[in-house]
Design an enzyme around this catalytic site. Structure first.
Site, short mmCIF file in Angstrom:
data_model
loop_
_atom_site.label_atom_id
_atom_site.label_comp_id
_atom_site.label_asym_id
_atom_site.label_seq_id
_atom_site.Cartn_x
_atom_site.Cartn_y
_atom_site.Cartn_z
N LYS A 56 0.82 -1.21 0.00
CA LYS A 56 0.00 0.00 0.00
C LYS A 56 0.85 1.26 0.00
O LYS A 56 0.52 2.23 -0.70
CB LYS A 56 -0.94 -0.09 1.19
CG LYS A 56 -0.88 1.03 2.14
CD LYS A 56 -1.54 0.69 3.43
CE LYS A 56 -0.52 0.99 4.49
NZ LYS A 56 -1.09 1.24 5.79
N THR A 57 1.96 1.25 0.71
CA THR A 57 2.83 2.42 0.71
C THR A 57 3.37 2.67 -0.69
O THR A 57 3.46 3.81 -1.16
CB THR A 57 4.01 2.20 1.67
OG1 THR A 57 3.50 1.69 2.90
CG2 THR A 57 4.75 3.49 1.92
N ASP A 242 -3.51 8.11 4.31
CA ASP A 242 -3.04 6.76 4.62
C ASP A 242 -3.66 6.33 5.96
O ASP A 242 -4.05 7.17 6.76
CB ASP A 242 -1.51 6.77 4.73
CG ASP A 242 -0.94 5.37 4.67
OD1 ASP A 242 -1.71 4.42 4.43
OD2 ASP A 242 0.28 5.23 4.84
N GLU A 243 -3.75 5.04 6.20
CA GLU A 243 -4.32 4.50 7.45
C GLU A 243 -5.68 5.12 7.74
O GLU A 243 -5.96 5.57 8.85
CB GLU A 243 -3.37 4.76 8.64
CG GLU A 243 -1.94 4.34 8.43
CD GLU A 243 -1.72 2.84 8.51
OE1 GLU A 243 -2.72 2.09 8.50
OE2 GLU A 243 -0.55 2.43 8.56
N GLN A 299 -7.06 -3.62 10.42
CA GLN A 299 -5.91 -3.10 11.16
C GLN A 299 -6.26 -1.87 11.97
O GLN A 299 -5.39 -1.10 12.36
CB GLN A 299 -4.76 -2.79 10.20
CG GLN A 299 -4.19 -4.03 9.55
CD GLN A 299 -2.95 -3.73 8.74
OE1 GLN A 299 -1.95 -3.28 9.25
NE2 GLN A 299 -3.04 -3.97 7.44
N ARG A 675 3.07 -8.75 10.58
CA ARG A 675 4.34 -8.02 10.46
C ARG A 675 5.47 -8.95 10.02
O ARG A 675 6.53 -8.50 9.61
CB ARG A 675 4.77 -7.37 11.79
CG ARG A 675 3.85 -6.34 12.41
CD ARG A 675 3.46 -5.27 11.47
NE ARG A 675 2.17 -5.59 10.85
CZ ARG A 675 1.69 -4.95 9.82
NH1 ARG A 675 2.36 -3.98 9.27
NH2 ARG A 675 0.52 -5.28 9.30
#
Length: 824
Positions: A56-57, A242-243, A299, A675
């Site tokens: 995604k980044t 983002d997020e 998340q 992670r």
DNA sequence: TTACTACTGTTTTTT
DNA sequence: ACAGTAGTAA
């Protein structure tokens, strides 16, 4: 990062607009179909639902680069909002890596930083005072304490901490004090309403904004002044968030205000606005800005501070012509890890199904371990890290250790030091939270903003100047009588009724010093101001003269703060120089040109991560990273240890009663699992000392949710039970399993629980027996009667172990089994 | 009235 | 083991 500033990419001036690598086709290479679609999507609002590890980044940075390279958007038209300042810095550098230095000329920041920039700019524009203090949670609590005392609220029923938290929630919901006062019913709500309005009043008088105010005030600013909203609306044609799953209501409204609410405007104006904004006369209608948000509802782990997954779930309703792109392919983890993550998260209700997949093969099994206590757990982790480094070619930097609460890091630190495992704790007792650092910053804030009550009161009598509670109350009374700030009242302390002459003198000393340093602050850089005030106030001298060994460390921390200030000054100067050199982008009025005290304080308030996550330096082996699961969000490591997998620890005790909170804990587990790239370890301790007493914790309910065939248990609870008591066999140890602990079950299991876990004597003995061999000469211990001591020698083992301990005034042999002794 | 010592409840996660 | 409180000495 700095290197990039110093070495601009080599390129002829004529091709500056299209540096190598900004070829649109180049930007799309190596992306899958969904990622490409997300990068090139134009026009309508876009929701990118990105599973963990789905790049995604990358999509976000490539999208920004694509806007700049292929769609003739200028950097000044982009506002990207990230979750942390660190993520913002990384994104800026990545975009610069793709399109050259002009990629740095965007607003990439957190919500809070963006709001500070807007508020500052508007204050200056309106000719108002633009220095204000920014209050973090601790400052807010202190201010609330003043309020609660003033209102005479019972500190038992209404602790300042809880009042501050409730006010914070209200602000996140954009409920302002008058609205709340009007609707408050019942004594508790009325008390809260009173506290809220008094708190706000004091904040305003102090020229201070707390974290929630930053957002709320900006929203109100945009809502109240259409011309201001219009200005930013014209300026920012692309908003990227983002997020998004971690945004709260106030942030959601802020986004809506920035995007603009005029969907009826002809859309072809967008193109004009994008290519040549100066052609649009003021007043010409302008369509909404292009919005692109990225997030993963699974998340979302910040509901406790107001985040609502509603924002991401209802995106398509909030923005009717929105499109959604799903990124499900995972490029990070093995299929084993992904299967485990999928199986855990699918237990959550009201969730849009999503299935992460990977084509990188099954990989290794998850490794599990049940330790007797938290020391053993850390011991095992340390040994396993050693093994990974020695036999499997991993570097310490590849490894991360996660835990639920910061307090859990201590044991790992102890053991890692003993084993010589290099490590770094991220977060925890942070640099900026240390007393001396906060004191020093309070001095600086009081210099920059004399009305800042919380800061002034914090340092008024530090070091001691003979100004006590009584004197403070007198000054406070004067301040409210004259309707001036506390800081202003200090200047006229002599007029205060009932104040002692000793206190007046102390206050006089204080105000003299502050006035002098304040003058200096107008011209000198922050690091010099800091050094001056530490010297003049006697704060540094007091620490240096102290014979408390802790104070030496405090002096070092203050020196560290001075160098942080110096780095800030140098960074600003370098950025200003780089801006001049970078002709293509032109001067950016948003970039601060001169280092200032206010700028430094702003940076310190908003950039929390002084303890940075260690960069992967490739060549060197680096250090093991330890952090809470919350801090781990957005990161990835080849090897991950998920520790403390116990009910009561993770999920945390306080969230076990509530279904929604429990589901948030499960999302946290999902974050932790995802992670890991190659190896995942899970571990727990059967007993764990918390608040002094050993506690028995059953296995975390998330562990049985993992498919058992994916886990290779290196040690199970059976080992513990057969070791402690011969009488308890394998079959009964099954009582450990499962979320319904022995506590709530039938009489038989109650007896078992009493025997096994809840009898402090038995468990105490068990943990003591284990702790005996871990004492060695040189260790520091604390004895309940004899105090601090140092181990000189050790004799015997197991229950018969003794240690010779030097307590300073006497040295004695102690049988460790019964001794009220703790290792430090 | 201030300052020091002893005691107690305390800690979930953070921009 | 930490910080805020309460009680006491000066």
């Amino acid at each position: 990062m700095h290197a990039l500033f110093e070495i601009p990419p080599v390129q002829p001036a004529s091709s500056a607009r299209r540096p190598p690598g900004s070829d649109p086709d180049e930007l799309l290479r190596g992306l899958n179909a969904q990622q490409r679609a997300a990068v090139v999507h134009a026009g309508s609002p876009l929701l990118i639902v990105a599973g963990a590890g789905s790049g995604k980044t990358r999509v976000l940075t490539h999208r920004i680069a694509y806007l700049l390279a292929a769609r003739d958007v200028t950097p000044g038209q982009i506002m990207a909002i990230t979750f942390t300042n660190k993520a913002a810095g990384e994104m800026r550098e990545r975009v610069a890596g793709l399109v050259g230095p002009r990629g740095r000329r965007m607003w990439v920041s957190t919500f809070h930083s963006a709001c500070v920039r807007i508020l500052r700019a508007e204050h200056e524009h309106a000719g108002l005072k633009s220095t204000f203090s920014i209050y973090d949670a601790d400052d807010s609590r202190r201010l609330m304490q003043l309020v609660a005392r003033e209102l005479d609220l019972d500190p038992k029923r209404y602790p300042a901490r809880s009042l501050a938290a409730q006010v914070s929630n209200l602000k996140n919901e954009l409920v302002d004090e008058s609205t709340f006062t009007a609707r408050a019913s019942g004594p508790a709500e009325r008390a809260l309403a009173e506290a809220y309005s008094s708190y706000q009043q004091r904040l305003r008088q102090a020229h201070a904004l707390d974290f929630d105010d930053l957002i709320m005030t900006t929203v109100r600013l945009l809502q109240t002044f259409p011309d201001v909203a219009e200005h930013y609306h014209r300026r920012f044609r692309h908003i990227l968030v983002d997020e998004y799953q971690d945004t709260n209501h106030a942030q959601y409204v802020l986004i809506k205000e920035l995007v603009g609410r005029s969907p009826e405007a002809p859309s072809d104006l967008d193109d004009v606005a994008a290519s040549a904004p100066e052609l649009l006369a003021d007043g010409a209608p302008l369509g909404p800005a292009e919005l692109c948000v990225v997030g993963d509802a699974d998340q979302s782990i910040y509901a406790f501070r107001g985040a609502t997954i509603r924002n991401i779930m209802e995106f398509e309703r909030d923005f009717p012509d929105a499109e959604t792109i799903l990124l499900e392919q995972n490029y990070r983890s093995t299929q084993t890890i992904l299967n485990a993550a999928n199986r855990v998260i699918e237990r959550n209700s009201e969730r849009k199904p999503k299935n992460l997949w990977s084509d990188s093969g099954p990989g290794e099994k998850i490794v599990g371990y049940v330790a007797d206590n938290e020391h053993d757990e850390a011991d095992w982790v340390a040994k396993e890290i050693d093994r990974l480094v020695d036999d499997e070619g991993y570097k310490p930097a590849d490894v991360a250790v996660f835990y639920r609460t910061n307090a859990q890091s201590r044991v790992f630190e102890d053991i890692f030091i003993r084993f010589g495992v290099p490590y770094k704790v991220v977060g925890g007792v942070r640099f900026y939270e240390r007393k001396e650092v906060r004191d020093a910053l309070a001095y600086l804030r009081a210099i920059a903003n004399p009305d800042d009550v919380v800061s002034v009161r914090r340092i008024l009598n530090t070091p001691r100047r003979g100004i006590g509670e009584r004197a403070e109350a007198c000054v406070d009374a004067l301040a409210s009588k004259e309707n001036i700030s506390f800081g202003a009242a200090l200047e006229r302390a002599g007029e205060a009724v009932g104040i002692s002459s000793r206190a007046v003198k102390g206050i006089g000393d204080f105000t003299t010093i502050m006035a002098e340093v304040r003058q200096m602050a107008a011209t000198e850089p922050p690091e010099d101001v800091l050094e001056a005030v530490l010297a003049r106030s006697g704060y540094l001298a007091e620490l240096e003269e102290s014979d408390d060994p802790q104070d030496a460390g405090r002096v070092e921390n203050l020196q560290e703060l001075v160098s942080v200030a110096r780095e800030y000054t140098e960074r600003i100067q370098r950025a200003a120089a780089a801006g001049d050199a970078d002709e293509d982008a032109g001067p950016d009025p948003e970039i601060e040109e001169t280092p200032s005290l206010a700028g430094f304080l702003e940076q310190v308030a908003l950039v929390a991560d002084a303890d940075e996550i260690p960069d992967d330096d490739g060549e060197q082996s680096g250090v093991v990273t330890m952090m809470t699961l919350h801090t781990a969000k957005g990161l990835e490591f080849p090897v991950v240890f998920l520790t403390g997998m116990e009910d009561g620890v993770f999920p945390h005790m306080r969230s076990m009663g509530d279904k929604r909170e429990l589901e948030e804990e499960r999302r946290l587990a999902y974050v932790g699992i995802t992670r890991a790239r190659q190896r995942l370890y899970i571990s727990r301790a059967v007993t764990r000392s918390a608040w002094g007493q050993p506690q028995y914790n059953p296995e975390s309910r998330f562990v049985p949710e993992l498919p058992s065939e994916l886990i290779d248990w290196k040690r199970t609870a059976d080992a513990y039970t057969s070791w402690t008591r011969g009488g308890v066999g394998r079959g009964e140890s099954a009582q450990y399993r499962g979320p319904s602990s022995a506590l709530t079950n039938g009489p038989k299991s109650q007896a078992l629980a009493g025997k096994l876990g809840l009898d402090p004597k038995l468990v105490g003995a068990a943990s003591e027996m284990r702790q005996v061999p871990s004492l060695s000469p040189g260790d520091r211990v604390n004895h309940d009667r004899h105090g601090l001591g140092r181990v000189v020698a050790v004799q015997g083992s197991g229950p018969r172990a003794q240690a010779q301990i030097d307590f300073g005034d006497q040295t004695m042999w102690i049988v460790l089994r019964h001794a009220p002794i703790q290792k430090l």
